[in-house]
Design a protein around this motif. Structure first.
Motif, PDB file in Angstrom:
ATOM      1  N   GLU A 184      -8.051   2.294  -5.469  1.00 20.71           N
ATOM      2  CA  GLU A 184      -7.440   1.089  -6.026  1.00 20.71           C
ATOM      3  C   GLU A 184      -6.826   1.494  -7.355  1.00 20.71           C
ATOM      4  OE1 GLU A 184      -7.293  -1.765  -4.392  1.00 20.71           O
ATOM      5  OE2 GLU A 184      -8.555  -1.012  -2.770  1.00 20.71           O
ATOM      6  N   THR A 215      -3.318  -0.401  -3.552  1.00 19.67           N
ATOM      7  CA  THR A 215      -4.192   0.517  -2.822  1.00 19.67           C
ATOM      8  C   THR A 215      -3.383   1.727  -2.411  1.00 19.67           C
ATOM      9  OG1 THR A 215      -5.493  -1.316  -1.953  1.00 19.67           O
ATOM     10  CG2 THR A 215      -5.676   0.777  -0.790  1.00 19.67           C
ATOM     11  N   ARG A 275      -9.512   6.428  -0.508  1.00 19.17           N
ATOM     12  CA  ARG A 275      -8.719   5.200  -0.595  1.00 19.17           C
ATOM     13  C   ARG A 275      -8.991   4.680  -1.990  1.00 19.17           C
ATOM     14  NH1 ARG A 275      -9.268   1.296   4.346  1.00 19.17           N
ATOM     15  NH2 ARG A 275      -8.612   3.260   5.262  1.00 19.17           N
ATOM     16  N   PRO A 332       0.839  -1.215   0.000  1.00 18.28           N
ATOM     17  CA  PRO A 332       0.000   0.000   0.000  1.00 18.28           C
ATOM     18  C   PRO A 332       0.868   1.258   0.000  1.00 18.28           C
ATOM     19  CG  PRO A 332      -0.678  -1.527   1.730  1.00 18.28           C
ATOM     20  CD  PRO A 332       0.593  -2.061   1.162  1.00 18.28           C
TER      21      PRO A 332
END
Length: 173
Positions: free
Chosen positions: A104, A113, A102, A37
């Motif tokens: 993708e 992410t 958030r 992430p």
């Protein structure tokens, strides 16, 4: 999913091979790149000036104007990573934080992410970029940043999304 195995592992990503059984009972193999992430930080002052960074990206062979960003370390929260990256790359410490999105940043092969943070109530200090990072902090009005997004001068996806969201939030508040 019938089986899954890691075929390559690097510091920031992993390549996996996944065998699946499709609804028609046929088998199919997918190769998936899973990135660690990331965080993207948008430090904004009371005058709606935004602090971005200009950084040479070897992969693109040019300087890129983008949000402060970085990977979330193992056993680190996204907020802790955002605070760390903002101080390291821009020398800025913020006392107000809000995760505004958030996202993708993925297609059918890459799974990633990114956490987008708005940072307010800023204090400026000294940056400490990592080895190999050629970073300049750029102070720019939110309106000017929006113009650069719309003209394509800023074309990093997470940076574009963050600037567009900040513009919308500004109009709503």
């Amino acid at each position: 999913v019938i089986s899954q195995k890691t075929v390559y592992k690097a510091k920031l990503f992993e390549v996996k091979e996944q065998k699946v059984l499709l609804p028609d009972n046929k088998k199919h193999v997918y190769e998936i790149v899973e990135k660690r992430p990331t965080v993207n930080i948008f430090p904004l002052d009371d005058k709606y000036d935004l602090y971005l960074i200009s950084q040479y990206r070897y992969m693109f062979k040019r300087r890129i104007l983008e949000a402060v960003a970085g990977h979330v370390d193992e056993n680190e929260t996204s907020l802790a990573a955002a605070k760390r990256e903002l101080q390291e790359e821009a020398g800025i410490v913020a006392s107000q934080w809000e995760e505004i999105a958030r996202i993708e940043t993925a297609a059918s092969v890459i799974k990633a992410t990114s956490h987008l943070f708005l940072a307010r109530d800023l204090e400026h200090g000294k940056s400490a970029p990592e080895q190999g990072e050629d970073i300049n902090v750029v102070k720019i009005s939110l309106n000017e940043a929006l113009i650069k997004v719309m003209s394509g001068e800023i074309n990093n996806a997470a940076t574009m999304i963050g600037i567009l969201m900040l513009d919308k939030l500004k109009k709503e508040n």
